[in-house]
Design a protein around this motif. Structure first.
Motif, PDB file in Angstrom:
ATOM      1  N   PHE A  55       0.837  -1.195   0.000  1.00 37.99           N
ATOM      2  CA  PHE A  55       0.000   0.000   0.000  1.00 37.99           C
ATOM      3  C   PHE A  55       0.877   1.251   0.000  1.00 37.99           C
ATOM      4  O   PHE A  55       1.853   1.340   0.730  1.00 37.99           O
ATOM      5  N   GLY A  56       0.545   2.185  -0.871  1.00 37.54           N
ATOM      6  CA  GLY A  56       1.310   3.421  -1.006  1.00 37.54           C
ATOM      7  C   GLY A  56       2.472   3.319  -1.977  1.00 37.54           C
ATOM      8  O   GLY A  56       3.229   4.265  -2.135  1.00 37.54           O
ATOM      9  N   GLU A  57       2.607   2.174  -2.659  1.00 36.75           N
ATOM     10  CA  GLU A  57       3.722   1.982  -3.588  1.00 36.75           C
ATOM     11  C   GLU A  57       3.269   2.068  -5.039  1.00 36.75           C
ATOM     12  O   GLU A  57       2.107   1.804  -5.372  1.00 36.75           O
ATOM     13  N   HIS A  58       4.227   2.414  -5.895  1.00 39.00           N
ATOM     14  CA  HIS A  58       4.011   2.487  -7.339  1.00 39.00           C
ATOM     15  C   HIS A  58       5.240   1.923  -8.021  1.00 39.00           C
ATOM     16  O   HIS A  58       6.360   2.299  -7.694  1.00 39.00           O
ATOM     17  N   ILE A  59       5.033   0.986  -8.962  1.00 40.73           N
ATOM     18  CA  ILE A  59       6.138   0.360  -9.685  1.00 40.73           C
ATOM     19  C   ILE A  59       5.859   0.450 -11.179  1.00 40.73           C
ATOM     20  O   ILE A  59       4.739   0.181 -11.622  1.00 40.73           O
ATOM     21  N   ALA A  60       6.868   0.833 -11.949  1.00 39.00           N
ATOM     22  CA  ALA A  60       6.769   0.856 -13.409  1.00 39.00           C
ATOM     23  C   ALA A  60       8.040   0.219 -13.965  1.00 39.00           C
ATOM     24  O   ALA A  60       9.137   0.538 -13.506  1.00 39.00           O
ATOM     25  N   TYR A  61       7.892  -0.677 -14.932  1.00 42.13           N
ATOM     26  CA  TYR A  61       9.058  -1.328 -15.533  1.00 42.13           C
ATOM     27  C   TYR A  61       8.708  -1.823 -16.931  1.00 42.13           C
ATOM     28  O   TYR A  61       7.547  -1.832 -17.335  1.00 42.13           O
ATOM     29  N   ARG A  62       9.722  -2.241 -17.681  1.00 42.95           N
ATOM     30  CA  ARG A  62       9.553  -2.806 -19.031  1.00 42.95           C
ATOM     31  C   ARG A  62       9.938  -4.278 -18.989  1.00 42.95           C
ATOM     32  O   ARG A  62      10.856  -4.670 -18.266  1.00 42.95           O
ATOM     33  N   CYS A  63       9.244  -5.072 -19.779  1.00 44.64           N
ATOM     34  CA  CYS A  63       9.544  -6.495 -19.869  1.00 44.64           C
ATOM     35  C   CYS A  63       9.007  -7.029 -21.198  1.00 44.64           C
ATOM     36  O   CYS A  63       8.240  -6.342 -21.871  1.00 44.64           O
ATOM     37  N   PRO A  64       9.391  -8.239 -21.585  1.00 48.22           N
ATOM     38  CA  PRO A  64       8.849  -8.817 -22.819  1.00 48.22           C
ATOM     39  C   PRO A  64       7.423  -9.317 -22.600  1.00 48.22           C
ATOM     40  O   PRO A  64       7.029  -9.654 -21.479  1.00 48.22           O
ATOM     41  N   ALA A  65       6.658  -9.373 -23.688  1.00 44.54           N
ATOM     42  CA  ALA A  65       5.290  -9.895 -23.649  1.00 44.54           C
ATOM     43  C   ALA A  65       4.976 -10.593 -24.963  1.00 44.54           C
ATOM     44  O   ALA A  65       5.615 -10.342 -25.982  1.00 44.54           O
ATOM     45  N   THR A  66       3.995 -11.460 -24.919  1.00 44.20           N
ATOM     46  CA  THR A  66       3.508 -12.139 -26.107  1.00 44.20           C
ATOM     47  C   THR A  66       2.050 -11.751 -26.300  1.00 44.20           C
ATOM     48  O   THR A  66       1.255 -11.850 -25.370  1.00 44.20           O
ATOM     49  N   VAL A  67       1.700 -11.304 -27.504  1.00 46.71           N
ATOM     50  CA  VAL A  67       0.317 -10.996 -27.843  1.00 46.71           C
ATOM     51  C   VAL A  67      -0.204 -12.126 -28.708  1.00 46.71           C
ATOM     52  O   VAL A  67       0.377 -12.448 -29.744  1.00 46.71           O
ATOM     53  N   LEU A  68      -1.282 -12.776 -28.258  1.00 48.59           N
ATOM     54  CA  LEU A  68      -1.934 -13.840 -29.015  1.00 48.59           C
ATOM     55  C   LEU A  68      -3.145 -13.227 -29.710  1.00 48.59           C
ATOM     56  O   LEU A  68      -4.093 -12.803 -29.043  1.00 48.59           O
ATOM     57  N   ARG A  69      -3.106 -13.144 -31.027  1.00 46.86           N
ATOM     58  CA  ARG A  69      -4.181 -12.542 -31.809  1.00 46.86           C
ATOM     59  C   ARG A  69      -5.369 -13.496 -31.902  1.00 46.86           C
ATOM     60  O   ARG A  69      -5.199 -14.682 -32.197  1.00 46.86           O
ATOM     61  N   ALA A  70      -6.556 -12.972 -31.664  1.00 41.41           N
ATOM     62  CA  ALA A  70      -7.777 -13.763 -31.793  1.00 41.41           C
ATOM     63  C   ALA A  70      -8.130 -13.934 -33.261  1.00 41.41           C
ATOM     64  O   ALA A  70      -7.871 -13.048 -34.078  1.00 41.41           O
ATOM     65  N   GLY A  71      -8.718 -15.052 -33.590  1.00 38.85           N
ATOM     66  CA  GLY A  71      -9.198 -15.283 -34.949  1.00 38.85           C
ATOM     67  C   GLY A  71     -10.516 -14.551 -35.167  1.00 38.85           C
ATOM     68  O   GLY A  71     -11.085 -13.965 -34.244  1.00 38.85           O
ATOM     69  N   PRO A  72     -11.027 -14.571 -36.376  1.00 42.36           N
ATOM     70  CA  PRO A  72     -12.249 -13.831 -36.689  1.00 42.36           C
ATOM     71  C   PRO A  72     -13.468 -14.274 -35.879  1.00 42.36           C
ATOM     72  O   PRO A  72     -14.273 -13.446 -35.461  1.00 42.36           O
ATOM     73  N   ILE A  73     -13.605 -15.574 -35.624  1.00 43.93           N
ATOM     74  CA  ILE A  73     -14.760 -16.061 -34.857  1.00 43.93           C
ATOM     75  C   ILE A  73     -14.655 -15.626 -33.401  1.00 43.93           C
ATOM     76  O   ILE A  73     -15.624 -15.134 -32.809  1.00 43.93           O
ATOM     77  N   ALA A  74     -13.477 -15.784 -32.801  1.00 48.93           N
ATOM     78  CA  ALA A  74     -13.276 -15.367 -31.410  1.00 48.93           C
ATOM     79  C   ALA A  74     -13.450 -13.856 -31.260  1.00 48.93           C
ATOM     80  O   ALA A  74     -14.029 -13.386 -30.278  1.00 48.93           O
ATOM     81  N   ARG A  75     -12.979 -13.086 -32.237  1.00 48.36           N
ATOM     82  CA  ARG A  75     -13.124 -11.632 -32.186  1.00 48.36           C
ATOM     83  C   ARG A  75     -14.597 -11.224 -32.240  1.00 48.36           C
ATOM     84  O   ARG A  75     -15.067 -10.401 -31.467  1.00 48.36           O
ATOM     85  N   ALA A  76     -15.369 -11.848 -33.153  1.00 49.29           N
ATOM     86  CA  ALA A  76     -16.797 -11.545 -33.274  1.00 49.29           C
ATOM     87  C   ALA A  76     -17.546 -11.937 -32.002  1.00 49.29           C
ATOM     88  O   ALA A  76     -18.404 -11.191 -31.520  1.00 49.29           O
TER      89      ALA A  76
END
Length: 100
Positions: A55-76
């Motif tokens: 409580f009372g803390e704030h953290i900001a940092y950079r790291c790697p991530a993976t974005v998994l794109r949804a297909g057309p059916i999942a997006r709809a």
């Protein structure tokens, strides 16, 4: 996530800005991938160690991530489900007060 989901989705490796805060002013955790638009149904997996913010803390940092794109059916499906969730908010937020 099933093995079929892993095979059917496009994977994009990106850098990610993570911002976590727990204070009287704000309680949030954001993960913002760089240089890519997140669309309905997409999943972001942040590759970082587990973080504990006191409580009372704030953290900001950079790291790697993976974005998994949804297909057309999942997006709809995600867009359609989102519309129903939004109407639920209307129903709860504007219900008349009951009088005793």
């Amino acid at each position: 996530m099933t093995a079929i989901d892993r095979l059917s989705r496009n994977r994009v490796e990106v850098a990610c800005d993570v911002d976590i805060e727990q204070s009287p002013e704000s309680l949030h955790a954001y993960a913002v991938p760089d240089g890519i638009d997140i669309r309905p149904g997409d999943t972001v997996i942040v590759h970082a160690d587990r973080i504990s913010v006191g409580f009372g803390e704030h953290i900001a940092y950079r790291c790697p991530a993976t974005v998994l794109r949804a297909g057309p059916i999942a997006r709809a499906w995600t867009q359609l489900a989102g519309l129903f969730e939004l109407t639920e908010l209307y129903e709860v937020g504007f219900m008349p007060k009951e009088t005793p």
